[in-house]
Design a protein around this motif. Sequence first.
Motif: not given
Length: 184
Positions: A31-41, A77-85
């Motif tokens: 649910s955090d992704t953009n049209l490119l499949g990475t996390v939306h800025g 880019p940040v990807r789905v499944g990344d734990l962001v700190h």
Amino acid sequence: MTDQVPPPESDIPGKPTSASRTTLSHIMTVSDTNLLGTVHGGVIMKLVDDAAGAVAGRHSGGPAVTASMDEMVFLVPVRVGDLVHVRAQVNWTGRSSMEVGVRVMAERWNESTPATQVGSAYLVFAAVDAEGRPRAVPPVIPESERDKRRYQEAQIRRTHRLARRRAIKELRARRAAEGIDDHR
């Protein structure tokens, strides 16, 4: 610019940088992704603003609102499944404003590899009272050489923000005096 941090010019006791430093962590999902499949800025920017707001509120001892965001940089880019700190701290304080520095790190949720930096930003917050008027904030007391460097760099960014604002106002005033209508 001197190598020393100036003494606080406030009657409010200062607080060390460590007093309000915080880390906000969040796992990225589809649910955090953009049209490119990475996390939306914008998702990352919200996390940055949330962490910076918590730090500003802690440091100032009450409500603080975002006044500006400078230099939001996305490195990879940040990807789905990344734990962001999202790590944030107060770098500099004025009478009622604070610069908060934010570093965004990411690691795979299921791997034991070190987190890597994926972004950074600087935000300016204004402390406000119950009526939304500016209120005084405690001076920040840099504790380490890194904190002192961040304080000095924040002063440079503030000088540039003020000079840019002044130059834009002067340009608009000149154009208005020349009869140029830019408000269409």
